[in-house]
Design an enzyme around this catalytic site. Structure first.
Site, PDB file in Angstrom:
ATOM      1  N   GLY A   1      61.694  13.133 102.379  1.00  0.00           N
ATOM      2  CA  GLY A   1      62.691  13.296 101.321  1.00  0.00           C
ATOM      3  C   GLY A   1      64.115  12.961 101.721  1.00  0.00           C
ATOM      4  O   GLY A   1      65.062  13.513 101.153  1.00  0.00           O
ATOM      5  N   SER A   2      64.284  12.023 102.666  1.00  0.00           N
ATOM      6  CA  SER A   2      65.682  11.663 102.975  1.00  0.00           C
ATOM      7  C   SER A   2      66.319  10.911 101.814  1.00  0.00           C
ATOM      8  O   SER A   2      67.508  11.090 101.534  1.00  0.00           O
ATOM      9  CB  SER A   2      65.820  10.893 104.291  1.00  0.00           C
ATOM     10  OG  SER A   2      64.696  10.177 104.597  1.00  0.00           O
TER      11      SER A   2
ATOM     12  N   MET B   1      53.989   8.255  97.801  1.00  0.00           N
ATOM     13  CA  MET B   1      53.009   7.373  98.423  1.00  0.00           C
ATOM     14  C   MET B   1      51.658   7.413  97.695  1.00  0.00           C
ATOM     15  O   MET B   1      50.609   7.518  98.312  1.00  0.00           O
ATOM     16  CB  MET B   1      52.839   7.754  99.902  1.00  0.00           C
ATOM     17  CG  MET B   1      54.129   7.744 100.685  1.00  0.00           C
ATOM     18  SD  MET B   1      55.034   6.180 100.589  1.00  0.00           S
ATOM     19  CE  MET B   1      54.022   5.187 101.673  1.00  0.00           C
TER      20      MET B   1
ATOM     21  N   LEU C   1      50.247   4.840  91.022  1.00  0.00           N
ATOM     22  CA  LEU C   1      50.261   5.464  89.696  1.00  0.00           C
ATOM     23  C   LEU C   1      49.184   4.855  88.804  1.00  0.00           C
ATOM     24  O   LEU C   1      48.896   3.652  88.897  1.00  0.00           O
ATOM     25  CB  LEU C   1      51.633   5.261  89.044  1.00  0.00           C
ATOM     26  CG  LEU C   1      52.813   5.917  89.771  1.00  0.00           C
ATOM     27  CD1 LEU C   1      54.137   5.350  89.250  1.00  0.00           C
ATOM     28  CD2 LEU C   1      52.780   7.422  89.582  1.00  0.00           C
TER      29      LEU C   1
ATOM     30  N   ASN D   1      61.641   2.599  91.760  1.00  0.00           N
ATOM     31  CA  ASN D   1      61.032   2.835  93.078  1.00  0.00           C
ATOM     32  C   ASN D   1      61.887   2.165  94.144  1.00  0.00           C
ATOM     33  O   ASN D   1      62.542   1.162  93.879  1.00  0.00           O
ATOM     34  CB  ASN D   1      59.622   2.237  93.120  1.00  0.00           C
ATOM     35  CG  ASN D   1      58.917   2.528  94.438  1.00  0.00           C
ATOM     36  OD1 ASN D   1      59.009   3.640  94.962  1.00  0.00           O
ATOM     37  ND2 ASN D   1      58.229   1.548  94.990  1.00  0.00           N
TER      38      ASN D   1
ATOM     39  N   HIS E   1      61.366   0.500  97.950  1.00  0.00           N
ATOM     40  CA  HIS E   1      60.290   0.034  98.835  1.00  0.00           C
ATOM     41  C   HIS E   1      60.911  -0.540 100.113  1.00  0.00           C
ATOM     42  O   HIS E   1      61.882  -1.301 100.042  1.00  0.00           O
ATOM     43  CB  HIS E   1      59.459  -1.037  98.114  1.00  0.00           C
ATOM     44  CG  HIS E   1      58.329  -1.530  98.947  1.00  0.00           C
ATOM     45  ND1 HIS E   1      57.155  -0.815  99.099  1.00  0.00           N
ATOM     46  CD2 HIS E   1      58.202  -2.636  99.709  1.00  0.00           C
ATOM     47  CE1 HIS E   1      56.351  -1.481  99.912  1.00  0.00           C
ATOM     48  NE2 HIS E   1      56.963  -2.590 100.296  1.00  0.00           N
TER      49      HIS E   1
ATOM     50  N   SER F   1      64.138  -2.732  98.988  1.00  0.00           N
ATOM     51  CA  SER F   1      64.279  -3.207  97.607  1.00  0.00           C
ATOM     52  C   SER F   1      64.154  -2.040  96.648  1.00  0.00           C
ATOM     53  O   SER F   1      63.253  -1.207  96.805  1.00  0.00           O
ATOM     54  CB  SER F   1      63.167  -4.205  97.257  1.00  0.00           C
ATOM     55  OG  SER F   1      63.076  -5.234  98.213  1.00  0.00           O
TER      56      SER F   1
ATOM     57  N   GLU G   1      51.729  -4.083  88.394  1.00  0.00           N
ATOM     58  CA  GLU G   1      51.418  -4.739  89.669  1.00  0.00           C
ATOM     59  C   GLU G   1      52.034  -3.938  90.815  1.00  0.00           C
ATOM     60  O   GLU G   1      53.242  -3.672  90.802  1.00  0.00           O
ATOM     61  CB  GLU G   1      51.990  -6.166  89.666  1.00  0.00           C
ATOM     62  CG  GLU G   1      51.478  -7.000  90.802  1.00  0.00           C
ATOM     63  CD  GLU G   1      52.246  -8.311  90.919  1.00  0.00           C
ATOM     64  OE1 GLU G   1      52.284  -8.856  92.015  1.00  0.00           O
ATOM     65  OE2 GLU G   1      52.818  -8.754  89.896  1.00  0.00           O
ATOM     66  N   LEU G   2      51.235  -3.563  91.797  1.00  0.00           N
ATOM     67  CA  LEU G   2      51.712  -2.710  92.885  1.00  0.00           C
ATOM     68  C   LEU G   2      52.892  -3.358  93.621  1.00  0.00           C
ATOM     69  O   LEU G   2      52.763  -4.475  94.135  1.00  0.00           O
ATOM     70  CB  LEU G   2      50.563  -2.436  93.877  1.00  0.00           C
ATOM     71  CG  LEU G   2      50.936  -1.570  95.083  1.00  0.00           C
ATOM     72  CD1 LEU G   2      51.292  -0.154  94.666  1.00  0.00           C
ATOM     73  CD2 LEU G   2      49.810  -1.575  96.098  1.00  0.00           C
ATOM     74  N   ASP G   3      54.013  -2.658  93.662  1.00  0.00           N
ATOM     75  CA  ASP G   3      55.239  -3.145  94.298  1.00  0.00           C
ATOM     76  C   ASP G   3      55.659  -4.518  93.749  1.00  0.00           C
ATOM     77  O   ASP G   3      56.316  -5.298  94.441  1.00  0.00           O
ATOM     78  CB  ASP G   3      55.093  -3.213  95.832  1.00  0.00           C
ATOM     79  CG  ASP G   3      54.855  -1.838  96.433  1.00  0.00           C
ATOM     80  OD1 ASP G   3      55.378  -0.851  95.893  1.00  0.00           O
ATOM     81  OD2 ASP G   3      54.134  -1.758  97.448  1.00  0.00           O
TER      82      ASP G   3
ATOM     83  N   GLU H   1      68.706   2.279 102.707  1.00  0.00           N
ATOM     84  CA  GLU H   1      68.123   2.839 101.481  1.00  0.00           C
ATOM     85  C   GLU H   1      68.984   3.968 100.924  1.00  0.00           C
ATOM     86  O   GLU H   1      69.158   4.095  99.709  1.00  0.00           O
ATOM     87  CB  GLU H   1      66.721   3.400 101.760  1.00  0.00           C
ATOM     88  CG  GLU H   1      65.675   2.365 102.084  1.00  0.00           C
ATOM     89  CD  GLU H   1      64.293   2.978 102.273  1.00  0.00           C
ATOM     90  OE1 GLU H   1      64.014   4.046 101.686  1.00  0.00           O
ATOM     91  OE2 GLU H   1      63.483   2.399 103.011  1.00  0.00           O
TER      92      GLU H   1
HETATM   93  C1  GAR Z   1      61.225   5.280 102.539  1.00  0.00           C
HETATM   94  O1  GAR Z   1      61.437   4.357 103.572  1.00  0.00           O
HETATM   95  C2  GAR Z   1      60.751   4.572 101.287  1.00  0.00           C
HETATM   96  O2  GAR Z   1      61.283   3.284 101.129  1.00  0.00           O
HETATM   97  C3  GAR Z   1      59.271   4.486 101.544  1.00  0.00           C
HETATM   98  O3  GAR Z   1      58.926   5.700 102.143  1.00  0.00           O
HETATM   99  C4  GAR Z   1      60.056   6.204 102.864  1.00  0.00           C
HETATM  100  C5  GAR Z   1      60.291   7.615 102.393  1.00  0.00           C
HETATM  101  O4  GAR Z   1      61.212   8.272 103.194  1.00  0.00           O
HETATM  102  N1  GAR Z   1      58.556   4.263 100.337  1.00  0.00           N
HETATM  103  C6  GAR Z   1      57.423   3.585 100.261  1.00  0.00           C
HETATM  104  O5  GAR Z   1      56.883   3.084 101.224  1.00  0.00           O
HETATM  105  C7  GAR Z   1      56.855   3.473  98.863  1.00  0.00           C
HETATM  106  N2  GAR Z   1      55.801   2.519  98.832  1.00  0.00           N
HETATM  107  P1  GAR Z   1      61.884   9.611 102.699  1.00  0.00           P
HETATM  108  O6  GAR Z   1      60.750  10.518 102.225  1.00  0.00           O
HETATM  109  O7  GAR Z   1      62.525  10.161 103.941  1.00  0.00           O
HETATM  110  O8  GAR Z   1      62.855   9.273 101.622  1.00  0.00           O
END
Ligand code: GAR
Length: 202
Positions: free
Chosen positions: A11-12, A87, A90, A104, A106, A133, A140-142, A171
């Site tokens: 959850g950062s 993760m 859906l 989202n 990614h 991104s 379509e996934l991602d 991010e």
């Molecule tokens: C992040 O890097 C995010 O981009 C990725 O998971 C991490 C979550 O970190 N998301 C995916 O891979 C989605 N397909 P966080 O829980 O510390 O925010």
């Protein structure tokens, strides 16, 4: 704008959205996790945001699980649904119900490296640049239209862990900025392949 945030882990990104919520005109009404042990739940609880954690192993199908999540979401009538390290793929019902409202983030420069293990795959592909991104969710996934990206250089000394950290730092700035465009009504999903910012195609 009311928003619901879906998480699965640390959850950062959620923390960065919480920290920036006021300045990006967002009220986080609820945090939902598909993992009861997600650390992000503690981050939300600490600042008084209602949390719902659903144990995905207790549901018979992906749709059953998503229907339960949709019930929770609909209690809050959110203007935006923010996937922040969620993760789980859906269901089509979920995506069509909230079409145009799901964002989202990614950890790759889409369309490169959809799916998992993006940092390792970027290194193995001898990429010089990598990044993150923000995109709209479509079926379509991602694969939904990309809204914004941030780049990092891949150095010869990087491994998947160092690269993940570099990308995550980007991010944490990129996602709140992009969410703000959405809460301001500047960002729209027109169809499966097209998004606009200020009425201009991205
Ligand atoms: C992040 O890097 C995010 O981009 C990725 O998971 C991490 C979550 O970190 N998301 C995916 O891979 C989605 N397909 P966080 O829980 O510390 O925010």
């Amino acid at each position: 704008m009311n928003g619901v945030v879906l998480i699965s882990g640390n959850g950062s990104n959620l923390q960065s959205i919480i920290d920036n919520a006021k300045s990006i005109d967002l009220k986080i009404c609820c945090v939902i996790s598909n993992r009861t042990d997600a650390f992000g739940l503690k981050r939300a609880t600490k600042v008084g945001i209602p949390c719902v954690a659903l144990d995905e192993t207790l549901f018979d199908s992906k749709l059953d699980f998503d229907q339960e999540i949709m019930k929770v979401i609909d209690n809050y009538q959110p203007g935006v649904i923010i996937l922040a390290g969620y993760m789980r793929i859906l269901s089509a019902d979920f995506i069509s119900k909230y079409f145009g409202k799901i964002l989202n983030i990614h950890p790759s420069l889409l369309p490169k490296f959809p799916g998992l293990n993006t940092h390792q795959r970027a290194i193995e592909a001898s990429e010089k640049k990598h990044g993150a991104s923000v995109h709209f969710i479509t079926e379509e996934l991602d694969g939904g239209p990309v809204i914004a990206q941030e780049f990092v250089n891949i150095d010869s000394t990087d491994n998947a862990q160092t690269l993940a950290k570099k990308v995550l730092d980007k991010e944490l700035v990129l996602y709140p900025k992009t969410i703000h465009w959405y809460t301001q009504g500047r960002l729209k999903l027109i169809d499966q392949n097209t998004a606009t910012l200020d009425n201009r195609t991205l």
